[in-house]
Design a protein around this motif. Structure first.
Motif, PDB file in Angstrom:
ATOM      1  N   PRO A 174       0.238  -5.052   1.175  1.00  0.00           N
ATOM      2  CA  PRO A 174      -0.372  -4.041   0.503  1.00  0.00           C
ATOM      3  C   PRO A 174      -1.278  -3.444   1.074  1.00  0.00           C
ATOM      4  N   GLU A 175      -2.181  -4.445   1.565  1.00  0.00           N
ATOM      5  CA  GLU A 175      -3.576  -3.946   2.269  1.00  0.00           C
ATOM      6  C   GLU A 175      -3.222  -3.135   3.617  1.00  0.00           C
ATOM      7  N   ALA A 176      -2.050  -3.253   4.188  1.00  0.00           N
ATOM      8  CA  ALA A 176      -1.633  -2.453   5.469  1.00  0.00           C
ATOM      9  C   ALA A 176      -1.046  -1.101   5.087  1.00  0.00           C
ATOM     10  N   VAL A 177      -0.737  -0.691   4.087  1.00  0.00           N
ATOM     11  CA  VAL A 177      -0.051   0.675   3.830  1.00  0.00           C
ATOM     12  C   VAL A 177      -0.895   1.874   4.364  1.00  0.00           C
ATOM     13  N   GLU A 178      -2.006   1.767   4.208  1.00  0.00           N
ATOM     14  CA  GLU A 178      -3.132   2.861   4.671  1.00  0.00           C
ATOM     15  C   GLU A 178      -2.802   3.025   6.089  1.00  0.00           C
ATOM     16  N   ARG A 179      -2.446   2.094   6.867  1.00  0.00           N
ATOM     17  CA  ARG A 179      -2.317   2.215   8.289  1.00  0.00           C
ATOM     18  C   ARG A 179      -0.963   3.099   8.715  1.00  0.00           C
ATOM     19  N   PHE A 180      -0.119   3.139   7.636  1.00  0.00           N
ATOM     20  CA  PHE A 180       1.074   3.503   7.959  1.00  0.00           C
ATOM     21  C   PHE A 180       1.289   5.139   7.299  1.00  0.00           C
ATOM     22  N   GLY A 197      18.036  -6.662   2.230  1.00  0.00           N
ATOM     23  CA  GLY A 197      16.772  -7.483   2.821  1.00  0.00           C
ATOM     24  C   GLY A 197      16.655  -8.864   2.264  1.00  0.00           C
ATOM     25  N   GLY A 198      17.738  -9.352   1.268  1.00  0.00           N
ATOM     26  CA  GLY A 198      17.551 -10.581   0.849  1.00  0.00           C
ATOM     27  C   GLY A 198      17.271 -10.938  -0.804  1.00  0.00           C
ATOM     28  N   ALA A 199      17.423  -9.975  -1.489  1.00  0.00           N
ATOM     29  CA  ALA A 199      17.060  -9.911  -3.055  1.00  0.00           C
ATOM     30  C   ALA A 199      15.766 -10.285  -2.945  1.00  0.00           C
ATOM     31  N   TYR A 200      14.929  -9.422  -2.308  1.00  0.00           N
ATOM     32  CA  TYR A 200      13.500  -9.749  -2.248  1.00  0.00           C
ATOM     33  C   TYR A 200      12.553  -8.698  -2.963  1.00  0.00           C
ATOM     34  N   ASP A 201      11.815  -9.288  -3.721  1.00  0.00           N
ATOM     35  CA  ASP A 201      10.923  -8.669  -4.803  1.00  0.00           C
ATOM     36  C   ASP A 201       9.847  -8.249  -4.082  1.00  0.00           C
ATOM     37  N   VAL A 202       9.931  -6.819  -3.813  1.00  0.00           N
ATOM     38  CA  VAL A 202       8.826  -6.440  -3.160  1.00  0.00           C
ATOM     39  C   VAL A 202       7.531  -6.414  -3.896  1.00  0.00           C
ATOM     40  N   GLY A 203       7.617  -6.278  -5.346  1.00  0.00           N
ATOM     41  CA  GLY A 203       6.236  -6.645  -6.104  1.00  0.00           C
ATOM     42  C   GLY A 203       5.369  -5.576  -6.603  1.00  0.00           C
ATOM     43  N   LYS A 204       4.789  -5.861  -7.703  1.00  0.00           N
ATOM     44  CA  LYS A 204       3.887  -4.784  -8.222  1.00  0.00           C
ATOM     45  C   LYS A 204       2.778  -4.277  -7.261  1.00  0.00           C
ATOM     46  N   PRO A 205       1.942  -5.333  -6.742  1.00  0.00           N
ATOM     47  CA  PRO A 205       0.747  -5.116  -5.905  1.00  0.00           C
ATOM     48  C   PRO A 205       1.013  -4.115  -4.987  1.00  0.00           C
ATOM     49  N   MET A 206       2.340  -4.106  -4.189  1.00  0.00           N
ATOM     50  CA  MET A 206       2.745  -3.636  -3.175  1.00  0.00           C
ATOM     51  C   MET A 206       3.261  -2.245  -3.432  1.00  0.00           C
ATOM     52  N   ALA A 209       0.136  -0.257  -4.447  1.00  0.00           N
ATOM     53  CA  ALA A 209      -0.594   0.127  -3.133  1.00  0.00           C
ATOM     54  C   ALA A 209       0.074   1.515  -2.595  1.00  0.00           C
ATOM     55  N   LEU A 210       1.534   1.415  -2.657  1.00  0.00           N
ATOM     56  CA  LEU A 210       2.116   2.417  -2.098  1.00  0.00           C
ATOM     57  C   LEU A 210       2.005   3.643  -3.116  1.00  0.00           C
ATOM     58  N   ARG A 211       2.106   3.760  -4.358  1.00  0.00           N
ATOM     59  CA  ARG A 211       1.734   4.787  -5.420  1.00  0.00           C
ATOM     60  C   ARG A 211       0.331   5.386  -4.947  1.00  0.00           C
TER      61      ARG A 211
END
Ligand SMILES: Cc1ncc(COP(=O)(O)O)c(C=O)c1O
Length: 391
Positions: A174-180, A197-206, A209-211
């Motif tokens: 989540p800390e990297a989203v600003e770079r992209f 991607g493997g039933a992968y929970d991207v998660g609330k913090p991510m 951060a995107l929002r």
């Protein structure tokens, strides 16, 4: 769907007129009822794969069948140029079910088509030239959806160039989203729980951060809920599950329980910005598709299927870490069983015991996408079978 990840349990060569693009399971299914499949040679198979996340209600659900029959008799098809009550009703029903304030619906037919339209709107409205997606994300096989699908360019993307610039951000930083995500970014597209991607929970913090970053730079946030939406997490959508609301949201797969239908849900500021002819479709919003979507939502609500998903998902997580399974990930009924051996081997061993499961882009994740009507007794059958497979 992702032919590359559907299965590799085995391939069998038969004389066929079908394009050879899908790896296929070595079974020949003839009939489905609830969570059970019957093959032509009489095997009964317990299905934890659900037609790749489509059969949310299971096979042949009576309400689903009744809606199809009723609408087919009344009017099987009508163009969007002629208003129809069932189309309006289904849109109202879907927006209420979502409860996210995304109160405008555009009906289409498939997941890729929904994402294609979502991306197109984002570019049109912002006037910008770049999209951001997450590594390991999957969004479909059309020009724009394929462009934001991780690995497509190297594996199967056939168009001579990407229709816009794309950057892929790591899914766990989540800390990297600003770079992209910057002021050239029109849209950020993400599956709240990644399927392929493997039933992968991207998660609330991510997702938060995107929002936040989208709000800061004026980019639009698209949730691709084609696989994780429509009650699969045990909530209406991943957006509800995580408490993060996107600007646009796409749904498909379990929305029709096998009848082709997808939807693009829009927030008010997007809906206000579109005008006639910005999008269009022949089959999208057909009365059969809408009647079915309405029946699916009715059934999820009246049979308390979201509560069942939550209950039985917890049961799977507590009991299926056994044999070659060393852990779990994902949410609700989009679950990944982490395997000590290659997941393909575990999948093949389970199929030999008449249990159907899926694999994913992660070679050590066995993917479960069962119908929402699954119960604990059926999970016990999976656990028993797993316990006999060497780690
Ligand atoms: C998350 C996600 N988005 C989009 C798609 C593409 O949907 P469709 O195959 O209906 O075009 C899929 C298909 O597996 C998916 O899992």
């Amino acid at each position: 769907m992702a032919s590359t990840t559907a299965t590799s349990a085995a391939t069998h060569t038969v004389k066929t007129h079908l394009a050879q693009v899908f790896a296929q399971y070595p079974i020949d299914v003839a009939h489905g009822e609830g969570v059970w499949l019957t093959t032509r040679d009489g095997r009964k198979i317990l299905d934890f794969y659900g037609g790749h996340a489509v059969a949310g209600l299971g096979y042949g659900h009576p309400r689903w069948l009744a809606a199809l029959e009723r609408q087919a008799r009344q009017m099987a098809f009508q163009t969007n140029a002629l208003p129809m009550a069932v189309r309006e009703r289904a849109a109202t029903r879907l927006t209420k079910f979502a409860g996210l304030g995304l109160d405008t619906v555009f009906w289409i037919n498939s997941g890729a088509e929904a994402n294609e339209n979502a991306l197109k709107l984002a570019f049109k409205i912002t006037g910008r030239g770049k999209a951001v997606a997450l590594e390991q994300g999957w969004h479909g096989r059309t020009a724009a959806a394929g462009a934001v699908t991780w690995g497509a360019a190297e594996k199967w993307y056939g168009f001579p160039r990407m229709p816009f610039d794309v950057a892929f951000a790591p899914r766990d930083k989540p800390e990297a989203v600003e770079r992209f995500i910057d002021r050239d970014t029109a849209a950020v597209i993400v599956e709240p729980v990644q399927g392929v991607g493997g039933a992968y929970d991207v998660g609330k913090p991510m997702l938060e951060a995107l929002r936040r970053r989208c709000d800061d730079v004026g980019a639009l946030l698209i949730f691709d809920e084609v696989q994780c939406g429509m009650a699969r997490t045990g909530a209406p959508f991943g957006a509800n599950y995580y408490g993060v609301t996107p600007d646009l949201l796409t749904a498909a797969k379990a929305l029709g329980n096998g009848f082709p239908v997808s939807a693009l849900l829009l927030s008010k500021h997007i809906a206000d910005a579109i005008k006639y002819d910005d999008m269009g479709t022949t089959f999208g919003g057909g009365p059969m598709a809408c009647a079915v979507a309405e029946a699916v939502i009715d059934t999820i609500e009246s049979e308390s299927l979201m509560a069942n998903v939550r209950l039985v998902s917890t049961y799977i997580r507590s009991n299926c870490v056994i044999g070659p399974v060393v852990g779990t990930q994902g949410a609700g009924f989009l679950l990944g069983l982490k395997t000590s051996r290659p997941a393909k081997e575990v999948q093949a061993a389970l199929l030999a015991k008449n249990i159907l499961t899926g694999t994913s882009g992660d070679s050590h994740i066995l993917r479960l996408l069962p119908a929402y009507i699954l119960n604990e007794g059926l999970v016990d059958q999976l656990c028993d079978a797993l316990s006999t497979i060497p780690a």
